[in-house]
Enzyme design. Sequence first.
Site, PDB file in Angstrom:
ATOM      1  N   THR A   1       0.854  -1.187   0.000  1.00  0.00           N
ATOM      2  CA  THR A   1       0.000   0.000   0.000  1.00  0.00           C
ATOM      3  C   THR A   1       0.886   1.232   0.000  1.00  0.00           C
ATOM      4  O   THR A   1       1.946   1.224   0.610  1.00  0.00           O
ATOM      5  CB  THR A   1      -0.873  -0.038   1.268  1.00  0.00           C
TER       6      THR A   1
ATOM      7  N   THR B   1      -0.236   1.844   6.776  1.00  0.00           N
ATOM      8  CA  THR B   1      -0.120   0.595   6.030  1.00  0.00           C
ATOM      9  C   THR B   1      -0.005  -0.549   7.034  1.00  0.00           C
ATOM     10  O   THR B   1       0.664  -0.412   8.051  1.00  0.00           O
ATOM     11  CB  THR B   1       1.091   0.586   5.088  1.00  0.00           C
TER      12      THR B   1
HETATM   13  N1  ASP Z   1      -3.816  -1.751   4.884  1.00  0.00           N
HETATM   14  C1  ASP Z   1      -4.058  -2.321   3.597  1.00  0.00           C
HETATM   15  C2  ASP Z   1      -5.342  -3.106   3.598  1.00  0.00           C
HETATM   16  O1  ASP Z   1      -5.619  -3.779   4.566  1.00  0.00           O
HETATM   17  C3  ASP Z   1      -2.981  -3.235   3.147  1.00  0.00           C
HETATM   18  C4  ASP Z   1      -1.607  -2.651   3.130  1.00  0.00           C
HETATM   19  O2  ASP Z   1      -1.289  -1.782   3.939  1.00  0.00           O
HETATM   20  O3  ASP Z   1      -0.812  -3.107   2.293  1.00  0.00           O
HETATM   21  O4  ASP Z   1      -6.049  -3.096   2.600  1.00  0.00           O
END
Ligand code: ASP
Length: 311
Positions: free
Chosen positions: A176, A227
């Site tokens: 992300t 993230t």
């Molecule tokens: N937080 C994001 C999600 O759960 C994933 C990520 O941070 O890569 O969609």
Amino acid sequence: MQTISIAIHGGAGTLVKGMMTPELEIQYKAALQKALDAGYELLEAGKSSVEAVEEAVKLLEDSHLFNAGKGSVFTAEGTHEMDAAIMEGKTLNAGAVSLITGIKNPVSLARDVMDKSEHVFMAGEGAMFFAKMHNYEIEDPSYFYDELRYNQWQEIKGTDTFQLDHSLKKDSKFGTVGAVACDQDGNIAAATSTGGMTNKRFGRVGDSPMIGAGNYANNETCAVSCTGSGEYFIRGVVAYDVSSLMEYKEYSLEKAADTVINERILKIGGDGGLVAVDAKGNIAMPFNTEGMYRACKSSNGTEEVSIYKNK
Ligand code: ASP
């Protein structure tokens, strides 16, 4: 004089030194540097923090290295469903989209929701209708194809497993993306964009587009982009929690961000990190995982592009 600052991330996770080839490490750092510089140049030119975070996130979305835009992971149906959010700290205006497909830069669509509609959050078909109304081109699925992401999906396709891009094996990519910035007027903003989790089903949406969970900005406190394990970040209302500790407990940015990532979210089982700025241009980039793709630059001389815990 007002300090201008920008901080960006490209995901946190099991990032251990030696896990990646030196060439790949150079590619990641170059992609981070490019996005950082583009955002910082806009701030230097007197543009708003909203413009800076949008530009930085767009460049990260355009890179196949990160799980957002072009590099988005595969859903259980073999498609790409993306989520994004943007928020302006001066006005508390915000825009977010989720479950969108075929859009090259989801962060720009989130910004259009903020600027060109009466709403904050649009999802799925409705969001796609709004995109078409605003003349967004719909990319062919081949634009989002990436061999490594495809193989990640093949490994768990047809099972009930859905996988966070962070917690995979050695050859995994993470990612992300997000950016926070403080501009020459002391206004702050945050933007976050993601492809979510590999093999996700049921219209699963993570924390990234949720205002207060994965993304938040308020000039009185901070701008935050997160993230990590979205389900936990939603329950921990992480971005707003950092802001609340500053507002109600008068914590510094650094202390608030650190408390949330290294104590409060850990306690409920969440792993990940965040980037944050305040209206004085201070920066915090805590994470409780092995590493986080991150970079920051400030007119006070701070500059960093790093991946691992010890840089
Ligand atoms: N937080 C994001 C999600 O759960 C994933 C990520 O941070 O890569 O969609």
